[in-house]
Write a protein that holds these residues in place. Structure first.
Motif, PDB file in Angstrom:
ATOM      1  N   ALA A  17       0.846  -1.195   0.000  1.00 14.20           N
ATOM      2  CA  ALA A  17       0.000   0.000   0.000  1.00 14.20           C
ATOM      3  C   ALA A  17       0.880   1.243   0.000  1.00 14.20           C
ATOM      4  N   ILE A  18       0.472   2.233  -0.759  1.00 14.52           N
ATOM      5  CA  ILE A  18       1.164   3.522  -0.816  1.00 14.52           C
ATOM      6  C   ILE A  18       0.169   4.587  -0.392  1.00 14.52           C
ATOM      7  N   THR A  19       0.493   5.323   0.668  1.00 15.79           N
ATOM      8  CA  THR A  19      -0.422   6.352   1.159  1.00 15.79           C
ATOM      9  C   THR A  19       0.215   7.732   1.020  1.00 15.79           C
ATOM     10  N   GLY A  20      -0.458   8.740   1.553  1.00 15.43           N
ATOM     11  CA  GLY A  20      -0.138  10.109   1.190  1.00 15.43           C
ATOM     12  C   GLY A  20       0.954  10.814   1.945  1.00 15.43           C
ATOM     13  N   ILE A  42       1.894  -9.821  -6.345  1.00 18.29           N
ATOM     14  CA  ILE A  42       1.911  -8.479  -5.769  1.00 18.29           C
ATOM     15  C   ILE A  42       0.537  -7.838  -5.914  1.00 18.29           C
ATOM     16  N   HIS A  43      -0.053  -7.468  -4.772  1.00 18.09           N
ATOM     17  CA  HIS A  43      -1.298  -6.702  -4.745  1.00 18.09           C
ATOM     18  C   HIS A  43      -0.957  -5.267  -4.368  1.00 18.09           C
ATOM     19  N   LEU A  44      -1.497  -4.314  -5.108  1.00 16.69           N
ATOM     20  CA  LEU A  44      -1.193  -2.901  -4.881  1.00 16.69           C
ATOM     21  C   LEU A  44      -2.469  -2.127  -4.583  1.00 16.69           C
ATOM     22  N   VAL A  45      -2.407  -1.305  -3.525  1.00 14.79           N
ATOM     23  CA  VAL A  45      -3.485  -0.378  -3.202  1.00 14.79           C
ATOM     24  C   VAL A  45      -2.857   0.990  -2.952  1.00 14.79           C
ATOM     25  N   VAL A  46      -3.343   2.000  -3.645  1.00 10.19           N
ATOM     26  CA  VAL A  46      -2.828   3.370  -3.484  1.00 10.19           C
ATOM     27  C   VAL A  46      -3.987   4.267  -3.069  1.00 10.19           C
ATOM     28  N   SER A  47      -3.809   5.010  -2.001  1.00  9.69           N
ATOM     29  CA  SER A  47      -4.847   5.938  -1.564  1.00  9.69           C
ATOM     30  C   SER A  47      -4.893   7.135  -2.500  1.00  9.69           C
ATOM     31  N   SER A  48      -5.958   7.916  -2.418  1.00  7.44           N
ATOM     32  CA  SER A  48      -6.071   9.113  -3.265  1.00  7.44           C
ATOM     33  C   SER A  48      -4.940  10.087  -2.973  1.00  7.44           C
ATOM     34  N   SER A  49      -4.583  10.230  -1.711  1.00 10.36           N
ATOM     35  CA  SER A  49      -3.449  11.089  -1.353  1.00 10.36           C
ATOM     36  C   SER A  49      -2.132  10.479  -1.805  1.00 10.36           C
ATOM     37  N   GLY A  50      -2.083   9.152  -1.832  1.00 10.71           N
ATOM     38  CA  GLY A  50      -0.896   8.485  -2.326  1.00 10.71           C
ATOM     39  C   GLY A  50      -0.632   8.794  -3.787  1.00 10.71           C
ATOM     40  N   VAL A  93       2.861  -4.483   3.482  1.00 10.97           N
ATOM     41  CA  VAL A  93       3.729  -3.358   3.806  1.00 10.97           C
ATOM     42  C   VAL A  93       3.048  -2.081   3.331  1.00 10.97           C
ATOM     43  N   ILE A  94       3.065  -1.060   4.177  1.00 14.40           N
ATOM     44  CA  ILE A  94       2.523   0.252   3.820  1.00 14.40           C
ATOM     45  C   ILE A  94       3.697   1.209   3.754  1.00 14.40           C
ATOM     46  N   ALA A  95       4.035   1.634   2.526  1.00 17.53           N
ATOM     47  CA  ALA A  95       5.250   2.421   2.312  1.00 17.53           C
ATOM     48  C   ALA A  95       5.026   3.466   1.227  1.00 17.53           C
ATOM     49  N   PRO A  96       5.020   4.725   1.586  1.00 20.97           N
ATOM     50  CA  PRO A  96       5.094   5.259   2.944  1.00 20.97           C
ATOM     51  C   PRO A  96       3.747   5.167   3.642  1.00 20.97           C
ATOM     52  N   CYS A  97       3.786   5.269   4.955  1.00 21.48           N
ATOM     53  CA  CYS A  97       2.568   5.214   5.762  1.00 21.48           C
ATOM     54  C   CYS A  97       2.311   6.600   6.350  1.00 21.48           C
ATOM     55  N   SER A  98       1.199   7.201   5.976  1.00 11.69           N
ATOM     56  CA  SER A  98       0.847   8.513   6.514  1.00 11.69           C
ATOM     57  C   SER A  98       0.403   8.389   7.964  1.00 11.69           C
ATOM     58  N   LEU A 130       4.998  -1.141   8.607  1.00 18.04           N
ATOM     59  CA  LEU A 130       4.630   0.240   8.290  1.00 18.04           C
ATOM     60  C   LEU A 130       5.876   1.103   8.228  1.00 18.04           C
ATOM     61  N   LEU A 131       6.008   1.895   7.161  1.00 20.48           N
ATOM     62  CA  LEU A 131       7.105   2.845   7.026  1.00 20.48           C
ATOM     63  C   LEU A 131       6.540   4.261   7.200  1.00 20.48           C
ATOM     64  N   PRO A 132       6.400   4.720   8.446  1.00 22.39           N
ATOM     65  CA  PRO A 132       5.803   6.046   8.682  1.00 22.39           C
ATOM     66  C   PRO A 132       6.777   7.156   8.327  1.00 22.39           C
ATOM     67  N   ARG A 133       6.259   8.167   7.652  1.00 20.54           N
ATOM     68  CA  ARG A 133       7.083   9.301   7.225  1.00 20.54           C
ATOM     69  C   ARG A 133       6.518  10.575   7.828  1.00 20.54           C
ATOM     70  N   GLU A 134       7.115  11.002   8.928  1.00 25.46           N
ATOM     71  CA  GLU A 134       6.739  12.253   9.575  1.00 25.46           C
ATOM     72  C   GLU A 134       7.833  12.628  10.542  1.00 25.46           C
ATOM     73  N   THR A 135       8.081  13.908  10.684  1.00 31.94           N
ATOM     74  CA  THR A 135       9.032  14.381  11.687  1.00 31.94           C
ATOM     75  C   THR A 135       8.821  15.877  11.898  1.00 31.94           C
ATOM     76  N   PRO A 136       8.908  16.348  13.139  1.00 31.53           N
ATOM     77  CA  PRO A 136       8.997  15.572  14.367  1.00 31.53           C
ATOM     78  C   PRO A 136       7.676  14.876  14.668  1.00 31.53           C
ATOM     79  N   LEU A 137       7.704  13.969  15.638  1.00 32.41           N
ATOM     80  CA  LEU A 137       6.523  13.195  15.991  1.00 32.41           C
ATOM     81  C   LEU A 137       5.846  13.800  17.214  1.00 32.41           C
ATOM     82  N   ASN A 138       4.503  13.931  17.149  1.00 29.30           N
ATOM     83  CA  ASN A 138       3.797  14.372  18.343  1.00 29.30           C
ATOM     84  C   ASN A 138       3.357  13.162  19.161  1.00 29.30           C
TER      85      ASN A 138
END
Length: 201
Positions: A17-20, A42-50, A93-98, A130-138
């Motif tokens: 999965a690819i997210t935004g 391979i199964h692929l799912v992409v969000s609208s933001s992705g 796997v969700i890469a990147p994970c929002s 999950l590969l979360p992409r954010e910084t800094p983290l709250n």
């Protein structure tokens, strides 16, 4: 190995999965590495933001991206095969994970096919990375990561292995993608292995 009902040419099935979040290259590289194996459905799912992130961060068309997978799902199709534990999947796997997707997974909100498929992977005790992409983290981000970890998921921020002295962005992305595939439990994943510090004596 959950492969009894897979097409005969495949040994295992993986959902990508690819997210935004920023970092669409990670999802694309994972797709490329899986495709090169030749033994994985391979199964692929992409969000609208992705899709928005992919359009911003890479030069591939939607058709070229979808061609990297064997099966492409819309996130709105919550009744598709990967939404059921009866489908023989090795993991997801969700890469990147929002942070939005992370929060939904952490709280069991199966409001689209991505979060439903992740929920299925967790309930069936399969591998979820999950590969979360954010910084800094709250604090909400951190608590959601703890929740996913407590449920059996693996939270893997895509931190580059700079000790390998990567020569390019692609080298850094490739190493992270290979690491994610190792965490999914795929055999024979090629990755540069740490050989220890060189002696100065």
């Amino acid at each position: 190995m959950l492969s009894s009902t897979l097409p005969p040419q495949f040994k295992q099935s993986i959902t990508v999965a690819i997210t935004g979040a920023s970092g669409a290259l990670y999802g694309l590289k994972i797709l490329d590495l899986l495709r090169a194996r030749g033994d994985t459905e391979i199964h692929l799912v992409v969000s609208s933001s992705g899709w928005l992130t992919l359009a911003s961060e890479c030069d591939l068309s939607k058709e070229e991206i979808e061609a990297k997978a064997h099966v492409v799902h819309s996130p709105k199709q919550v009744g598709n095969c990967i939404a059921s534990g009866s489908y023989p999947s090795m993991g997801m796997v969700i890469a990147p994970c929002s942070m939005h997707t992370l929060a939904a997974v952490a709280h069991g909100l199966s409001n689209n096919l991505i979060t439903r498929a992740a929920d299925v992977v967790l309930k069936e005790r399969r591998r979820l990375v999950l590969l979360p992409r954010e910084t800094p983290l709250n604090l909400a981000h951190l608590r959601n990561m703890v929740s996913v970890t407590e449920m059996g998921g693996i939270v893997m921020p895509p931190v580059p292995a700079l000790y390998q002295r990567p020569a390019s962005i692609d080298a850094m992305v490739t190493d992270t993608a290979q690491h994610a595939l190792q965490l999914l439990g795929l055999p024979n994943v090629q990755r540069n292995e740490w050989q220890g510090l060189k002696s100065n004596s």
